[in-house]
Design a protein around this motif. Structure first.
Motif, PDB file in Angstrom:
ATOM      1  N   GLU A  46       0.794  -1.172  -0.005  1.00 29.70           N
ATOM      2  CA  GLU A  46       0.036   0.121   0.044  1.00 29.70           C
ATOM      3  C   GLU A  46       0.936   1.072   0.085  1.00 29.70           C
ATOM      4  O   GLU A  46       1.830   1.349   0.755  1.00 29.70           O
ATOM      5  N   PHE A  47       0.524   2.327  -0.817  1.00 33.50           N
ATOM      6  CA  PHE A  47       1.103   3.651  -0.813  1.00 33.50           C
ATOM      7  C   PHE A  47       0.023   4.630  -0.571  1.00 33.50           C
ATOM      8  O   PHE A  47      -1.019   4.442  -1.091  1.00 33.50           O
ATOM      9  N   THR A  48       0.404   5.738   0.106  1.00 27.42           N
ATOM     10  CA  THR A  48      -0.550   6.710   0.219  1.00 27.42           C
ATOM     11  C   THR A  48      -0.086   7.873  -0.842  1.00 27.42           C
ATOM     12  O   THR A  48       1.042   8.165  -0.833  1.00 27.42           O
ATOM     13  N   VAL A  49      -1.292   8.253  -1.584  1.00 34.12           N
ATOM     14  CA  VAL A  49      -0.873   9.165  -2.681  1.00 34.12           C
ATOM     15  C   VAL A  49      -1.840  10.586  -2.654  1.00 34.12           C
ATOM     16  O   VAL A  49      -3.035  10.203  -2.069  1.00 34.12           O
ATOM     17  N   GLU A  50      -1.204  11.648  -2.811  1.00 32.60           N
ATOM     18  CA  GLU A  50      -1.887  12.959  -2.828  1.00 32.60           C
ATOM     19  C   GLU A  50      -2.192  13.674  -4.069  1.00 32.60           C
ATOM     20  O   GLU A  50      -1.145  13.313  -5.149  1.00 32.60           O
ATOM     21  N   GLY A  51      -3.175  14.548  -4.281  1.00 30.88           N
ATOM     22  CA  GLY A  51      -3.163  14.954  -5.535  1.00 30.88           C
ATOM     23  C   GLY A  51      -4.567  14.620  -6.488  1.00 30.88           C
ATOM     24  O   GLY A  51      -4.674  15.392  -7.505  1.00 30.88           O
ATOM     25  N   GLY A  81      -9.263  15.040  -3.183  1.00 28.69           N
ATOM     26  CA  GLY A  81      -8.715  16.152  -2.587  1.00 28.69           C
ATOM     27  C   GLY A  81      -8.026  15.758  -1.222  1.00 28.69           C
ATOM     28  O   GLY A  81      -7.564  16.429  -0.503  1.00 28.69           O
ATOM     29  N   GLY A  82      -7.752  14.382  -1.069  1.00 28.17           N
ATOM     30  CA  GLY A  82      -7.165  13.934   0.268  1.00 28.17           C
ATOM     31  C   GLY A  82      -6.170  13.024  -0.084  1.00 28.17           C
ATOM     32  O   GLY A  82      -5.473  12.910  -1.224  1.00 28.17           O
ATOM     33  N   ARG A  83      -6.065  12.157   0.748  1.00 30.33           N
ATOM     34  CA  ARG A  83      -5.113  10.957   0.717  1.00 30.33           C
ATOM     35  C   ARG A  83      -5.648   9.761   0.228  1.00 30.33           C
ATOM     36  O   ARG A  83      -6.444   9.065   0.881  1.00 30.33           O
ATOM     37  N   SER A  84      -5.242   9.408  -0.974  1.00 26.79           N
ATOM     38  CA  SER A  84      -5.759   8.110  -1.718  1.00 26.79           C
ATOM     39  C   SER A  84      -4.982   7.072  -1.493  1.00 26.79           C
ATOM     40  O   SER A  84      -3.790   7.189  -1.089  1.00 26.79           O
TER      41      SER A  84
END
Length: 111
Positions: A46-51, A81-84
């Motif tokens: 799992e990775f947390t992606v912004e934007g 708009g958050g952390r996907s």
């Protein structure tokens, strides 16, 4: 001018998809003040992606990461708009995944 039969009921039958909120001690996933930590999900890393803000953003990231050598799958759970959450499976390393997401125009917060 509306076509006959379209005047009423157009929006009544529209189906909408409810996005689940990510639960954490600090609130929902996009408002949490706690840093997201990487972890191995049941089906991958799992990775947390912004934007990311829409389905097109999701497709762009999934396509970029899926194109990596030895990548089996890439799936994004969108938080507009958050952390996907990006979950990948396969043998591609985390540096390559991070570079693919960055080259697609988004930011990896954690992996």
């Amino acid at each position: 001018m509306l076509r006959q039969g379209m005047e009423t009921g157009v929006f009544e039958s529209e189906k909408r998809t409810e996005l689940p909120l990510a639960r954490s001690a600090g609130g929902c996933g996009c408002c949490s003040s706690e840093p997201s930590s990487s972890r191995v999900a049941a089906d991958g890393v799992e990775f947390t992606v912004e934007g990311l803000t829409c389905g097109h953003c999701v497709q762009t990231v999934e396509k970029a990461v899926s194109a990596l050598e030895d990548m089996e799958s890439a799936s994004v759970e969108l938080v507009p708009g958050g952390r996907s959450r990006l979950v990948v499976s396969g043998r591609a390393n985390s540096v390559a995944v991070r570079e693919a997401v960055t080259s697609a125009g988004y930011s990896v917060i954690s992996n």
